[in-house]
Design a protein around this motif. Structure first.
Motif, PDB file in Angstrom:
ATOM      1  N   PHE A  15       0.840  -1.206   0.000  1.00 22.25           N
ATOM      2  CA  PHE A  15       0.000   0.000   0.000  1.00 22.25           C
ATOM      3  C   PHE A  15       0.869   1.248   0.000  1.00 22.25           C
ATOM      4  O   PHE A  15       0.690   2.145  -0.827  1.00 22.25           O
ATOM      5  N   LEU A  16       1.809   1.312   0.920  1.00 14.69           N
ATOM      6  CA  LEU A  16       2.665   2.499   1.029  1.00 14.69           C
ATOM      7  C   LEU A  16       3.532   2.703  -0.206  1.00 14.69           C
ATOM      8  O   LEU A  16       3.777   3.839  -0.609  1.00 14.69           O
ATOM      9  N   SER A  25       8.010  -2.856  -1.824  1.00 10.50           N
ATOM     10  CA  SER A  25       7.127  -3.988  -1.578  1.00 10.50           C
ATOM     11  C   SER A  25       7.589  -5.250  -2.294  1.00 10.50           C
ATOM     12  O   SER A  25       7.259  -6.359  -1.867  1.00 10.50           O
ATOM     13  N   GLU A  26       8.338  -5.096  -3.366  1.00 10.64           N
ATOM     14  CA  GLU A  26       8.825  -6.275  -4.089  1.00 10.64           C
ATOM     15  C   GLU A  26       9.732  -7.114  -3.197  1.00 10.64           C
ATOM     16  O   GLU A  26       9.643  -8.340  -3.188  1.00 10.64           O
ATOM     17  N   ALA A  27      10.584  -6.442  -2.430  1.00  8.95           N
ATOM     18  CA  ALA A  27      11.486  -7.160  -1.518  1.00  8.95           C
ATOM     19  C   ALA A  27      10.691  -7.881  -0.435  1.00  8.95           C
ATOM     20  O   ALA A  27      11.037  -9.010  -0.048  1.00  8.95           O
ATOM     21  N   GLY A  50      -3.159  -4.379  -1.816  1.00  5.22           N
ATOM     22  CA  GLY A  50      -2.543  -3.240  -1.135  1.00  5.22           C
ATOM     23  C   GLY A  50      -2.022  -2.205  -2.109  1.00  5.22           C
ATOM     24  O   GLY A  50      -2.250  -0.997  -1.947  1.00  5.22           O
ATOM     25  N   ASN A  51      -1.352  -2.647  -3.166  1.00  2.13           N
ATOM     26  CA  ASN A  51      -0.784  -1.727  -4.147  1.00  2.13           C
ATOM     27  C   ASN A  51      -1.878  -1.036  -4.949  1.00  2.13           C
ATOM     28  O   ASN A  51      -1.769   0.148  -5.283  1.00  2.13           O
ATOM     29  N   LEU A  53      -4.991  -0.384  -3.848  1.00  2.00           N
ATOM     30  CA  LEU A  53      -5.596   0.609  -2.955  1.00  2.00           C
ATOM     31  C   LEU A  53      -4.686   1.826  -2.784  1.00  2.00           C
ATOM     32  O   LEU A  53      -5.167   2.964  -2.706  1.00  2.00           O
ATOM     33  N   GLY A  54      -3.387   1.599  -2.739  1.00  2.00           N
ATOM     34  CA  GLY A  54      -2.451   2.719  -2.675  1.00  2.00           C
ATOM     35  C   GLY A  54      -2.528   3.575  -3.929  1.00  2.00           C
ATOM     36  O   GLY A  54      -2.506   4.809  -3.855  1.00  2.00           O
ATOM     37  N   GLY A  55      -2.619   2.932  -5.088  1.00  6.32           N
ATOM     38  CA  GLY A  55      -2.772   3.669  -6.345  1.00  6.32           C
ATOM     39  C   GLY A  55      -4.067   4.451  -6.380  1.00  6.32           C
ATOM     40  O   GLY A  55      -4.117   5.589  -6.858  1.00  6.32           O
ATOM     41  N   LEU A  56      -5.130   3.865  -5.840  1.00  7.09           N
ATOM     42  CA  LEU A  56      -6.408   4.564  -5.793  1.00  7.09           C
ATOM     43  C   LEU A  56      -6.367   5.741  -4.816  1.00  7.09           C
ATOM     44  O   LEU A  56      -7.077   6.732  -5.012  1.00  7.09           O
ATOM     45  N   SER A  57      -5.524   5.656  -3.788  1.00  9.40           N
ATOM     46  CA  SER A  57      -5.390   6.816  -2.896  1.00  9.40           C
ATOM     47  C   SER A  57      -4.761   7.986  -3.653  1.00  9.40           C
ATOM     48  O   SER A  57      -5.136   9.145  -3.442  1.00  9.40           O
ATOM     49  N   SER A  58      -3.836   7.707  -4.562  1.00 11.44           N
ATOM     50  CA  SER A  58      -3.270   8.756  -5.409  1.00 11.44           C
ATOM     51  C   SER A  58      -4.330   9.297  -6.366  1.00 11.44           C
ATOM     52  O   SER A  58      -4.391  10.496  -6.637  1.00 11.44           O
ATOM     53  N   TYR A  59      -5.179   8.417  -6.876  1.00 11.05           N
ATOM     54  CA  TYR A  59      -6.295   8.818  -7.730  1.00 11.05           C
ATOM     55  C   TYR A  59      -7.195   9.806  -6.978  1.00 11.05           C
ATOM     56  O   TYR A  59      -7.594  10.841  -7.512  1.00 11.05           O
ATOM     57  N   VAL A  60      -7.506   9.496  -5.727  1.00 11.94           N
ATOM     58  CA  VAL A  60      -8.366  10.365  -4.914  1.00 11.94           C
ATOM     59  C   VAL A  60      -7.698  11.722  -4.695  1.00 11.94           C
ATOM     60  O   VAL A  60      -8.365  12.758  -4.746  1.00 11.94           O
ATOM     61  N   ILE A  61      -6.401  11.733  -4.479  1.00 14.83           N
ATOM     62  CA  ILE A  61      -5.676  13.000  -4.343  1.00 14.83           C
ATOM     63  C   ILE A  61      -5.888  13.844  -5.594  1.00 14.83           C
ATOM     64  O   ILE A  61      -6.117  15.054  -5.513  1.00 14.83           O
ATOM     65  N   GLY A  62      -5.813  13.218  -6.754  1.00 11.48           N
ATOM     66  CA  GLY A  62      -6.030  13.923  -8.009  1.00 11.48           C
ATOM     67  C   GLY A  62      -7.416  14.536  -8.104  1.00 11.48           C
ATOM     68  O   GLY A  62      -7.589  15.609  -8.693  1.00 11.48           O
TER      69      GLY A  62
END
Length: 139
Positions: A15-16, A25-27, A50-51, A53-62
């Motif tokens: 997510f982060l 997150s790959e590691a 998680g990834n 939802l994290g991308g969608l949080s950036s979408y919401v910021i937009g």
């Protein structure tokens, strides 16, 4: 660390890593799969969720950025990247897994008011594909 804690750490990391914050997150995925090879699909699904939802949080910021007309007036002709995203629409979000560029694409998609369900679908497909390649390579 047990399986549940490992999956929780993977979710948090993925997510982060998809937000504007740096992360690896790959590691974490590789570590979980080495420690628990039988968690291939659960780990892949948790990392993707998680990834995404994290991308969608950036979408919401937009979505909270100034409207297009106001920003276009301020930027003038410097909106080529936004026009590129607008022309390609939601499918361009398949590339949301790319470092830095992916974050910008997600924010731009929110700002351009691309349909959230289409955005979520293409973000998830791109994120899944990246994690699947990594997981398959070590399995």
């Amino acid at each position: 660390m047990d399986e549940s804690a490992s999956l929780l750490a993977l979710f948090t990391s993925s997510f982060l890593a998809a937000t504007l914050l740096p992360g690896g997150s790959e590691a974490v995925l590789v570590g979980v799969l080495i420690a628990y090879p039988d968690l291939f699909w659960p780990a892949l699904n948790v990392a993707t969720l998680g990834n995404t939802l994290g991308g969608l949080s950036s979408y919401v910021i937009g979505r909270f950025l100034p409207d297009e007309q106001a920003l276009s007036k301020k930027l003038g002709r410097h909106v080529h990247g936004l026009e590129w995203t607008r022309r390609r629409g939601a499918p361009i979000l398949f590339l949301s897994w790319l470092p830095l560029i992916g974050d910008i694409l997600c924010v731009a998609a929110g700002w351009l008011r691309i349909n959230w369900a289409s955005a979520a679908f293409f973000i998830a497909i791109g994120k899944f594909a990246r994690y699947w390649v990594i997981a398959a390579a070590i399995s």
